[in-house]
Design an enzyme around this catalytic site. Structure first.
Site, mmCIF file in Angstrom:
data_model
loop_
_atom_site.group_PDB
_atom_site.id
_atom_site.type_symbol
_atom_site.label_atom_id
_atom_site.label_comp_id
_atom_site.label_asym_id
_atom_site.label_seq_id
_atom_site.Cartn_x
_atom_site.Cartn_y
_atom_site.Cartn_z
ATOM 1 N N PHE A 11 2.781 5.867 13.104
ATOM 2 C CA PHE A 11 1.354 5.638 13.658
ATOM 3 C C PHE A 11 0.928 4.078 13.690
ATOM 4 N N ILE A 12 0.860 3.413 12.867
ATOM 5 C CA ILE A 12 0.403 1.916 13.069
ATOM 6 C C ILE A 12 1.340 0.953 13.795
ATOM 7 N N ASP A 30 14.000 1.994 12.751
ATOM 8 C CA ASP A 30 13.083 2.905 12.227
ATOM 9 C C ASP A 30 14.216 4.256 11.694
ATOM 10 N N GLU A 74 7.240 5.218 3.297
ATOM 11 C CA GLU A 74 6.589 6.432 3.076
ATOM 12 C C GLU A 74 5.150 6.507 3.074
ATOM 13 N N THR A 90 12.366 3.097 -0.433
ATOM 14 C CA THR A 90 11.968 2.512 0.897
ATOM 15 C C THR A 90 10.977 1.112 0.524
ATOM 16 N N THR A 115 -1.452 -2.469 1.754
ATOM 17 C CA THR A 115 -2.458 -1.678 1.825
ATOM 18 C C THR A 115 -3.370 -2.127 0.470
ATOM 19 N N GLU A 117 -4.782 -0.049 -1.380
ATOM 20 C CA GLU A 117 -4.391 0.553 -2.500
ATOM 21 C C GLU A 117 -3.655 -0.027 -3.596
ATOM 22 N N TYR A 139 2.709 5.832 -4.601
ATOM 23 C CA TYR A 139 2.664 5.344 -3.135
ATOM 24 C C TYR A 139 2.221 3.876 -3.579
ATOM 25 N N LYS A 143 4.504 0.282 -3.284
ATOM 26 C CA LYS A 143 3.778 -0.939 -2.230
ATOM 27 C C LYS A 143 3.373 -2.222 -2.942
ATOM 28 N N TYR A 196 -11.228 17.597 -1.472
ATOM 29 C CA TYR A 196 -10.748 17.157 -2.558
ATOM 30 C C TYR A 196 -11.836 16.994 -3.676
ATOM 31 N N HIS A 265 -7.062 10.387 -8.240
ATOM 32 C CA HIS A 265 -7.738 9.975 -7.197
ATOM 33 C C HIS A 265 -8.480 8.891 -7.314
HETATM 34 P P1 NAD Z 1 3.731 6.429 8.992
HETATM 35 O O1 NAD Z 1 3.919 7.264 8.193
HETATM 36 O O2 NAD Z 1 2.878 6.865 10.269
HETATM 37 O O3 NAD Z 1 4.867 5.715 9.735
HETATM 38 C C1 NAD Z 1 5.937 5.262 8.779
HETATM 39 C C2 NAD Z 1 7.138 4.870 9.605
HETATM 40 O O4 NAD Z 1 8.184 4.212 8.739
HETATM 41 C C3 NAD Z 1 7.854 6.066 10.392
HETATM 42 O O5 NAD Z 1 8.152 5.840 11.595
HETATM 43 C C4 NAD Z 1 9.147 6.472 9.376
HETATM 44 O O6 NAD Z 1 10.039 6.885 10.163
HETATM 45 C C5 NAD Z 1 9.481 4.815 8.820
HETATM 46 N N1 NAD Z 1 9.891 4.902 7.757
HETATM 47 C C6 NAD Z 1 9.841 5.556 6.536
HETATM 48 N N2 NAD Z 1 11.100 5.073 5.820
HETATM 49 C C7 NAD Z 1 11.893 4.304 6.208
HETATM 50 C C8 NAD Z 1 13.018 3.588 6.017
HETATM 51 N N3 NAD Z 1 13.455 3.768 4.720
HETATM 52 N N4 NAD Z 1 13.395 2.604 6.764
HETATM 53 C C9 NAD Z 1 12.975 2.502 8.001
HETATM 54 N N5 NAD Z 1 11.957 3.195 8.567
HETATM 55 C C10 NAD Z 1 11.129 4.229 7.634
HETATM 56 O O7 NAD Z 1 2.782 5.077 8.458
HETATM 57 P P2 NAD Z 1 1.630 4.318 8.948
HETATM 58 O O8 NAD Z 1 0.341 5.065 8.496
HETATM 59 O O9 NAD Z 1 1.676 3.850 10.422
HETATM 60 O O10 NAD Z 1 1.887 3.075 7.965
HETATM 61 C C11 NAD Z 1 2.610 2.056 8.400
HETATM 62 C C12 NAD Z 1 2.505 0.732 7.351
HETATM 63 O O11 NAD Z 1 1.058 0.591 7.087
HETATM 64 C C13 NAD Z 1 2.781 1.333 5.818
HETATM 65 O O12 NAD Z 1 3.801 0.199 5.223
HETATM 66 C C14 NAD Z 1 1.637 1.609 5.015
HETATM 67 O O13 NAD Z 1 1.862 1.278 3.913
HETATM 68 C C15 NAD Z 1 0.509 0.542 5.776
HETATM 69 N N6 NAD Z 1 -0.701 0.856 5.769
HETATM 70 C C16 NAD Z 1 -1.110 2.093 6.103
HETATM 71 C C17 NAD Z 1 -2.406 2.374 6.460
HETATM 72 C C18 NAD Z 1 -3.038 3.833 6.732
HETATM 73 O O14 NAD Z 1 -4.145 3.891 6.622
HETATM 74 N N7 NAD Z 1 -2.216 4.725 7.492
HETATM 75 C C19 NAD Z 1 -3.212 1.399 5.922
HETATM 76 C C20 NAD Z 1 -3.054 0.154 5.230
HETATM 77 C C21 NAD Z 1 -1.600 -0.085 5.171
HETATM 78 O O1 DAU Z 2 -6.409 2.924 2.014
HETATM 79 C C1 DAU Z 2 -5.023 2.513 2.778
HETATM 80 C C2 DAU Z 2 -4.490 4.090 2.724
HETATM 81 O O2 DAU Z 2 -5.061 5.015 3.472
HETATM 82 C C3 DAU Z 2 -2.812 3.593 2.996
HETATM 83 O O3 DAU Z 2 -2.210 2.726 2.523
HETATM 84 C C4 DAU Z 2 -2.052 4.955 3.177
HETATM 85 O O4 DAU Z 2 -0.962 4.869 3.707
HETATM 86 C C5 DAU Z 2 -2.997 5.911 3.840
HETATM 87 O O5 DAU Z 2 -2.169 7.315 3.708
HETATM 88 C C6 DAU Z 2 -4.244 6.196 3.225
HETATM 89 O O6 DAU Z 2 -4.421 6.568 2.064
HETATM 90 P P1 DAU Z 2 -5.602 7.782 1.450
HETATM 91 O O7 DAU Z 2 -5.037 8.523 0.429
HETATM 92 O O8 DAU Z 2 -6.723 7.056 1.289
HETATM 93 O O9 DAU Z 2 -5.649 8.606 2.841
HETATM 94 P P2 DAU Z 2 -5.750 10.256 2.889
HETATM 95 O O10 DAU Z 2 -6.030 10.532 4.671
HETATM 96 O O11 DAU Z 2 -4.779 10.777 2.379
HETATM 97 O O12 DAU Z 2 -7.225 10.462 2.194
HETATM 98 C C7 DAU Z 2 -8.113 9.956 2.412
HETATM 99 C C8 DAU Z 2 -9.289 10.465 1.571
HETATM 100 O O13 DAU Z 2 -9.689 11.851 1.869
HETATM 101 C C9 DAU Z 2 -8.581 10.402 0.038
HETATM 102 O O14 DAU Z 2 -9.848 10.316 -0.677
HETATM 103 C C10 DAU Z 2 -8.309 11.861 -0.014
HETATM 104 C C11 DAU Z 2 -9.355 12.848 0.607
HETATM 105 N N1 DAU Z 2 -8.584 14.000 1.346
HETATM 106 C C12 DAU Z 2 -7.387 13.942 1.681
HETATM 107 C C13 DAU Z 2 -6.801 15.051 2.447
HETATM 108 C C14 DAU Z 2 -5.341 14.856 3.317
HETATM 109 C C15 DAU Z 2 -9.328 15.180 1.123
HETATM 110 O O15 DAU Z 2 -10.319 15.326 0.741
HETATM 111 N N2 DAU Z 2 -8.638 16.312 1.587
HETATM 112 C C16 DAU Z 2 -7.388 16.142 2.244
HETATM 113 O O16 DAU Z 2 -6.937 17.376 2.952
#
Ligand code: NAD
Ligand code: DAU
Length: 327
Positions: A11-12, A30, A74, A90, A115, A117, A139, A143, A196, A265
């Site tokens: 995604f990001i 990737d 992950e 990872t 993150t 978190e 997770y 991280k 949740y 949580h």
């Molecule tokens: P995502 O799950 O959408 O994408 C993760 C990508 O990493 C995928 O393309 C996957 O194939 C690849 N990957 C996983 N394990 C791997 C490995 N061992 N080697 C090579 N590639 C691998 O995740 P995202 O939401 O895009 O998050 C990207 C980064 O940003 C992560 O490091 C996450 O911790 C961080 N982050 C995410 C959020 C959020 O809200 N999603 C917020 C803050 C930070």
């Molecule tokens: O804060 C940054 C993080 O945000 C990133 O590092 C993570 O990669 C990303 O997955 C995200 O983590 P969260 O656990 O905050 O995101 P998630 O979308 O899983 O959940 C957001 C909130 O919503 C959390 O309080 C749990 C709640 N939730 C989530 C799901 C999937 C629900 O209530 N119901 C649901 O089905």
């Protein structure tokens, strides 16, 4: 600059490649896990399929790179509660493998994408970069371990490395296991909306393009050995997020179903981005109301993106996680 961007089929990372691809020569490494999709990347992007914990794949991908941006992860907390093994591999082994290679190959700059978190939960106020690391889930614990390895490589070997810590991202191409896309797609299909616990947990929402601009700013101008927070401009309780989605989709609030809480949580996340704003001039540009509207619109218009996901691995995951099938 030649950039190695890991995890950019997700995604990001794919949003980041779209942002910087015109200005830099990008190579993506990737593993293409369930969350990684080749189609997320702009056409013509050079993709090496391999894992960041595989030293040979890493060395091949890193040859000639001036800088590395590590997104590979992950990323889903609920999956880490079910099984932490891939998370440790990872985030800890993989990050260490990248850092070793960056040092050996003389890469000039390394950026770790992390993150909020890692700081744990905060009742009031906001975390700064000097707040202690106090992660709650497998997770976030793994991280945090990755972040500490980055700091160790700066202190021990003088690697020019920094860390960015983002708050909850949302926007196009987010895998539907995450709160916002899950609720949008379920609401569009008339499926129940699983909230949740009491739904009063608070998240600090950051539009994905704002995060990517923050990441690129820190890559270009951040100080080595430092972490920078990138927090969204708005905070919102989960149940309020779900109600806004319902309104934008035109669904009914009766779809909301309160389900068992996530173990361990975190109640509230909140990041201060003052350091990034004051030192490097970054500012979030997209407020939650506007970003959410754009996101819902994108999912409405891009069934060819989410259709195959919703009928594949994700269906099985959903049944296991929520104890019911998607309609
Ligand atoms: P995502 O799950 O959408 O994408 C993760 C990508 O990493 C995928 O393309 C996957 O194939 C690849 N990957 C996983 N394990 C791997 C490995 N061992 N080697 C090579 N590639 C691998 O995740 P995202 O939401 O895009 O998050 C990207 C980064 O940003 C992560 O490091 C996450 O911790 C961080 N982050 C995410 C959020 C959020 O809200 N999603 C917020 C803050 C930070
Ligand atoms: O804060 C940054 C993080 O945000 C990133 O590092 C993570 O990669 C990303 O997955 C995200 O983590 P969260 O656990 O905050 O995101 P998630 O979308 O899983 O959940 C957001 C909130 O919503 C959390 O309080 C749990 C709640 N939730 C989530 C799901 C999937 C629900 O209530 N119901 C649901 O089905």
């Amino acid at each position: 600059m030649r950039l190695l961007v890991t995890g950019a089929a997700g995604f990001i990372g794919s949003t980041y490649v779209r942002l910087v691809g015109g200005e830099h020569d990008v190579v993506v490494l990737d593993k293409l896990t369930y969350a990684g999709r080749r189609e997320n990347l702009p056409e013509g992007t050079q993709l090496i399929e391999g894992a960041i914990e595989d030293p040979a794949a890493v060395r091949e991908a890193m040859q000639g790179a001036d800088a590395v941006v590590n997104f590979a992860a992950e990323s889903h907390v609920d999956r880490s509660i079910d099984d932490q093994e891939a998370f440790a591999r990872t985030h800890v082994v993989g990050t260490g493998t990248l850092l070793d290679a960056a040092r050996e190959l003389g890469v000039e700059r390394y950026l770790q994408v992390s993150t909020d978190e890692v700081y744990g939960s905060i009742e009031s106020g906001s975390f700064t970069e000097t707040s202690p690391l106090d992660p709650s889930s497998p997770y976030s614990a793994t991280k945090a371990a990755g972040d500490l390895l980055v700091s160790a490589h700066f202190h021990t070997y003088g690697l020019d490395a920094s860390i960015v810590r983002g708050s909850n991202n949302y926007g196009p191409r987010q895998y539907p296991e995450k709160l916002i896309p899950l609720m949008v797609l379920n609401a569009l299909h008339g499926d129940s909306l699983p909230v949740y616990g009491d739904g009063r947990q608070v998240r600090n929402w950051l539009y994905v393009e704002d995060f990517c601009r923050g990441i690129h700013t820190v890559l270009a101008k951040g100080r080595a050995g430092e972490a920078y927070n990138v927090g969204g401009p708005d905070e919102c309780e989960n149940v309020e997020v779900v109600k806004r989605v319902i309104e934008l989709v035109g669904a009914d609030e009766s779809l909301i179903e309160y389900v068992s809480d996530r173990p361990g949580h975190d109640r509230r996340y909140s990041l201060s981005s003052a350091k990034l704003k004051e030192e490097l001039g970054w500012e979030a540009q997209v407020h939650f109301a506007e970003g959410l509207e754009r996101t819902v619109e994108w999912y409405r218009e891009n069934e060819e993106w989410w259709g195959p996901i919703r009928s594949g691995e994700y269906r099985e995951y959903y049944e296991k996680q929520y104890g019911k099938s998607l309609g």
